[in-house]
Design an enzyme around this catalytic site. Structure first.
Site, PDB file in Angstrom:
ATOM      1  N   LYS A  62      30.630  28.578  49.142  1.00  0.00           N
ATOM      2  CA  LYS A  62      31.759  28.867  50.075  1.00  0.00           C
ATOM      3  C   LYS A  62      31.281  29.992  51.043  1.00  0.00           C
ATOM      4  O   LYS A  62      31.111  29.672  52.306  1.00  0.00           O
ATOM      5  CB  LYS A  62      33.196  29.117  49.663  1.00  0.00           C
ATOM      6  CG  LYS A  62      33.967  29.600  50.770  1.00  0.00           C
ATOM      7  CD  LYS A  62      35.533  29.987  50.008  1.00  0.00           C
ATOM      8  CE  LYS A  62      35.663  31.143  49.464  1.00  0.00           C
ATOM      9  NZ  LYS A  62      35.897  32.390  50.264  1.00  0.00           N
ATOM     10  N   ASN A  63      30.998  31.171  50.323  1.00  0.00           N
ATOM     11  CA  ASN A  63      30.781  32.320  51.333  1.00  0.00           C
ATOM     12  C   ASN A  63      29.540  32.422  52.035  1.00  0.00           C
ATOM     13  O   ASN A  63      29.413  32.876  53.018  1.00  0.00           O
ATOM     14  CB  ASN A  63      30.892  33.669  50.386  1.00  0.00           C
ATOM     15  CG  ASN A  63      32.533  33.738  50.069  1.00  0.00           C
ATOM     16  OD1 ASN A  63      33.455  33.072  50.673  1.00  0.00           O
ATOM     17  ND2 ASN A  63      32.719  34.506  49.089  1.00  0.00           N
ATOM     18  N   CYS A 108      45.650  39.980  54.574  1.00  0.00           N
ATOM     19  CA  CYS A 108      46.129  38.778  53.627  1.00  0.00           C
ATOM     20  C   CYS A 108      46.598  39.387  52.640  1.00  0.00           C
ATOM     21  O   CYS A 108      46.567  40.527  52.315  1.00  0.00           O
ATOM     22  CB  CYS A 108      44.924  37.999  53.808  1.00  0.00           C
ATOM     23  SG  CYS A 108      43.567  38.604  52.611  1.00  0.00           S
ATOM     24  N   ASP A 126      36.074  38.488  42.891  1.00  0.00           N
ATOM     25  CA  ASP A 126      36.332  37.120  43.016  1.00  0.00           C
ATOM     26  C   ASP A 126      36.666  36.553  41.537  1.00  0.00           C
ATOM     27  O   ASP A 126      37.146  35.424  41.551  1.00  0.00           O
ATOM     28  CB  ASP A 126      35.450  36.536  43.625  1.00  0.00           C
ATOM     29  CG  ASP A 126      35.423  36.805  45.220  1.00  0.00           C
ATOM     30  OD1 ASP A 126      36.404  37.662  45.665  1.00  0.00           O
ATOM     31  OD2 ASP A 126      34.405  36.440  45.881  1.00  0.00           O
TER      32      ASP A 126
HETATM   33  N1  EPU Z   1      36.537  46.829  54.522  1.00  0.00           N
HETATM   34  C1  EPU Z   1      36.881  47.440  55.332  1.00  0.00           C
HETATM   35  N2  EPU Z   1      36.206  47.815  56.514  1.00  0.00           N
HETATM   36  C2  EPU Z   1      35.627  46.758  56.968  1.00  0.00           C
HETATM   37  C3  EPU Z   1      35.119  45.661  56.179  1.00  0.00           C
HETATM   38  C4  EPU Z   1      35.591  45.404  54.905  1.00  0.00           C
HETATM   39  O1  EPU Z   1      37.555  48.721  54.873  1.00  0.00           O
HETATM   40  O2  EPU Z   1      35.338  46.725  58.173  1.00  0.00           O
HETATM   41  C5  EPU Z   1      36.875  46.629  53.208  1.00  0.00           C
HETATM   42  C6  EPU Z   1      37.874  45.144  52.829  1.00  0.00           C
HETATM   43  O3  EPU Z   1      39.130  45.623  53.308  1.00  0.00           O
HETATM   44  C7  EPU Z   1      37.759  45.317  51.332  1.00  0.00           C
HETATM   45  C8  EPU Z   1      36.422  45.895  51.119  1.00  0.00           C
HETATM   46  O4  EPU Z   1      35.900  46.328  52.130  1.00  0.00           O
HETATM   47  O5  EPU Z   1      38.627  46.080  50.922  1.00  0.00           O
HETATM   48  C9  EPU Z   1      35.396  44.532  50.817  1.00  0.00           C
HETATM   49  O6  EPU Z   1      35.190  43.876  52.036  1.00  0.00           O
HETATM   50  P1  EPU Z   1      33.881  42.920  52.289  1.00  0.00           P
HETATM   51  O7  EPU Z   1      33.841  43.107  53.895  1.00  0.00           O
HETATM   52  O8  EPU Z   1      32.664  43.331  51.349  1.00  0.00           O
HETATM   53  O9  EPU Z   1      34.422  41.355  51.937  1.00  0.00           O
HETATM   54  P2  EPU Z   1      34.439  40.386  53.025  1.00  0.00           P
HETATM   55  O10 EPU Z   1      33.079  39.957  53.669  1.00  0.00           O
HETATM   56  O11 EPU Z   1      35.766  40.512  53.892  1.00  0.00           O
HETATM   57  C10 EPU Z   1      33.682  38.587  51.267  1.00  0.00           C
HETATM   58  C11 EPU Z   1      34.290  37.276  50.571  1.00  0.00           C
HETATM   59  C12 EPU Z   1      34.998  37.540  49.607  1.00  0.00           C
HETATM   60  C13 EPU Z   1      34.771  38.762  48.575  1.00  0.00           C
HETATM   61  C14 EPU Z   1      34.216  39.905  49.137  1.00  0.00           C
HETATM   62  C15 EPU Z   1      33.717  40.960  48.259  1.00  0.00           C
HETATM   63  C16 EPU Z   1      33.692  35.761  52.445  1.00  0.00           C
HETATM   64  C17 EPU Z   1      34.218  34.691  53.280  1.00  0.00           C
HETATM   65  N3  EPU Z   1      34.678  36.444  51.470  1.00  0.00           N
HETATM   66  O12 EPU Z   1      34.923  39.151  52.040  1.00  0.00           O
HETATM   67  O13 EPU Z   1      35.563  36.402  48.942  1.00  0.00           O
HETATM   68  O14 EPU Z   1      35.547  38.850  47.856  1.00  0.00           O
HETATM   69  O15 EPU Z   1      33.170  39.499  50.320  1.00  0.00           O
HETATM   70  O16 EPU Z   1      32.805  40.366  47.449  1.00  0.00           O
HETATM   71  O17 EPU Z   1      32.534  36.007  52.299  1.00  0.00           O
HETATM   72  C18 EPU Z   1      36.863  34.952  47.956  1.00  0.00           C
HETATM   73  O18 EPU Z   1      35.696  34.100  47.750  1.00  0.00           O
HETATM   74  O19 EPU Z   1      37.870  34.607  47.251  1.00  0.00           O
HETATM   75  C19 EPU Z   1      36.953  35.872  48.738  1.00  0.00           C
HETATM   76  C20 EPU Z   1      37.896  36.756  48.816  1.00  0.00           C
END
Ligand code: EPU
Length: 424
Positions: free
Chosen positions: A22-23, A116, A304
């Site tokens: 998915k990601n 969210c 996750d």
């Molecule tokens: N964060 C910030 N500022 C930012 C970006 C992120 O503070 O500008 C914080 C977020 O709020 C969070 C942490 O950093 O607390 C990690 O966020 P990250 O950006 O790494 O996550 P993401 O890219 O939003 C992806 C996956 C998530 C997975 C995370 C961590 C996708 C679509 N989603 O999210 O997947 O938990 O990386 O590995 O790629 C899931 O599949 O259930 C899921 C939530």
């Protein structure tokens, strides 16, 4: 509205292959707008989030045809389009189109993604990186408006190794003028996959999978024919399903080195784990032991998998602690597992668990994707029948979930949710 009805107690046994990640698919679906040339994505999971992202891309001019598990994508014409707030808020990666569309057409408007159920999820790191690359971005009325002539390379340090910010900036930098270096970059396997995809388009990227990534910007990129690799979270969920039901599940077509943190925890709990070149089998023939789990950015224990792991620990012997360090509030599973007889409570960023001999079937609600997976695991291990509601959450990220579980011997059906109907 539908729900899952699960009759617990079957030991899951057998082999499964998991669908595409998915990601990875969502990250690549942000990158497709970089090029006018046709792209074929193969092994795309049939999940709600991919459909939403495809619909959103169409609003920016992309032509997308579905053919079985393939997506044929033509971004020959991309414009700054219109993305409505509801769709953008439905999936976080909508926002990651900002940089690539800006790099391609010089302007874009897109609503802010919002928080969210699992946490606040700000986008400050994305915005900081894009601004360093020359984007002019304003936020008014909940909508980001960005303009740029041509973006330029920059040295970007991420305050925390965000997977999304790394993917967003790495993708955008492919069309910027000059060299971009991202420090403290995320090292998730999905970053490496995205870099491989961008490489097929003709991008030059070094260091993906390490904490420093260097991107040499190009004027134009070409097409690709790319296979999305297996989803490591779906794979991990099925391995836990084998262990929690005291059965034996082998997941094929994966990279075992991506699963070391989860596999080590399963071994610590007393599960029997075997692995080969591209498969892992997890088995258990009695009650497992409790352990400590702390989520960390990759290669740490994946956030996750935290909620599904908590379901497993709910029936393990003795005490366990699951500490969540990535998200502020990824605990929607806790009260629902308690309804099933689990003894667990939240203390700060941790869930403290006192393992019980047996969970009991109950009516529960999935608050988010991985909470939903955790409840299904618990229900399969529980005595009696469970009803899992709000399964749209599970459909967001698990391809053919109930079919796969049924093939392993689970008694799971998707049925009409009578309770919900009566309530309306
Ligand atoms: N964060 C910030 N500022 C930012 C970006 C992120 O503070 O500008 C914080 C977020 O709020 C969070 C942490 O950093 O607390 C990690 O966020 P990250 O950006 O790494 O996550 P993401 O890219 O939003 C992806 C996956 C998530 C997975 C995370 C961590 C996708 C679509 N989603 O999210 O997947 O938990 O990386 O590995 O790629 C899931 O599949 O259930 C899921 C939530």
């Amino acid at each position: 509205m539908t729900m899952f009805r699960i009759d617990g107690g079957s030991k899951l046994r057998g082999d499964v292959s998991v669908a595409g990640s998915k990601n990875s698919a969502l990250a690549i679906l942000s990158a497709v707008v970089l090029t006018e040339a046709p792209i074929t994505l193969r092994g795309v999971p049939n999940i709600a989030d991919v459909k939403i992202k495809s619909d959103l891309l169409r609003r920016f001019g992309a032509k997308i045809t579905e053919d079985d598990s393939n997506l044929l994508i033509d971004c020959g014409t991309i414009f700054d389009g219109h993305a409505d707030e509801e769709t953008v808020r439905a999936i976080r990666t909508s926002f990651y189109l900002l940089g690539p569309i800006l790099a391609r057409v010089g302007k874009i408007e897109i609503p802010a993604p919002g928080g969210c159920k699992i946490g606040l999820r700000p986008v400050d790191l994305h915005l900081k990186g894009l601004a360093l690359m020359g984007a002019k971005i304003t936020l008014e009325g909940g909508v980001y408006r960005a303009t740029a002539d041509r973006l330029h390379g920059a040295n970007v340090y991420l305050d925390s190794p965000s997977a999304g910010a790394t993917q967003h900036l790495m993708t955008t930098a492919c069309l910027a003028e000059g060299v971009t270096v991202i420090q403290n970059a995320a090292m998730e396997p999905e970053i490496t996959t995205l870099a491989r995809f961008l490489g097929q388009l003709g991008a030059r990227i070094e260091g993906a999978g390490t904490s420093t990534i260097t991107i040499y910007g190009q004027r134009k990129l070409g097409g690709a024919n790319f296979v999305i690799p297996a989803d490591r979270m779906q794979a991990g969920t099925y391995l836990l399903a084998g262990a929690i039901t005291r059965g034996s599940v082998r997941v094929n077509g994966i990279l075992p080195e991506e699963h070391t943190a989860v596999v080590n925890k399963l071994i610590e709990c007393g599960a029997d784990v075997e692995q080969g070149y591209d498969w892992i089998r997890a088995s258990a023939d009695g009650r497992l032991n409790g352990t400590r789990v702390k989520t960390m950015p990759h290669p740490g224990f994946p956030t996750d998998m935290q909620q599904p792991m908590a379901a497993l620990l709910a029936t393990a012997k003795g005490a366990s602690v699951v500490e969540e360090t990535i998200y502020e509030s990824r605990t929607g599973h806790v009260n629902e597992l308690v309804r099933m007889g689990a003894e667990m409570r939240i203390e700060g960023r941790s869930v403290i668990i006192n393992g019980v001999e047996k969970l009991k079937g109950a009516g529960v609600v999935a608050s988010d994707l991985r909470a939903g997976a955790a409840l299904c695991l618990a229900a399969m291990a529980a005595e009696g029948e469970s009803h899992i509601r709000n399964i749209e959450m599970i459909d967001r990220g698990y391809h053919c979930f109930e079919e796969t579980l049924r093939s392993l011997g689970a008694k799971i059906d998707r049925v009409a949710n009578q309770e919900r109907r009566l309530a309306h």
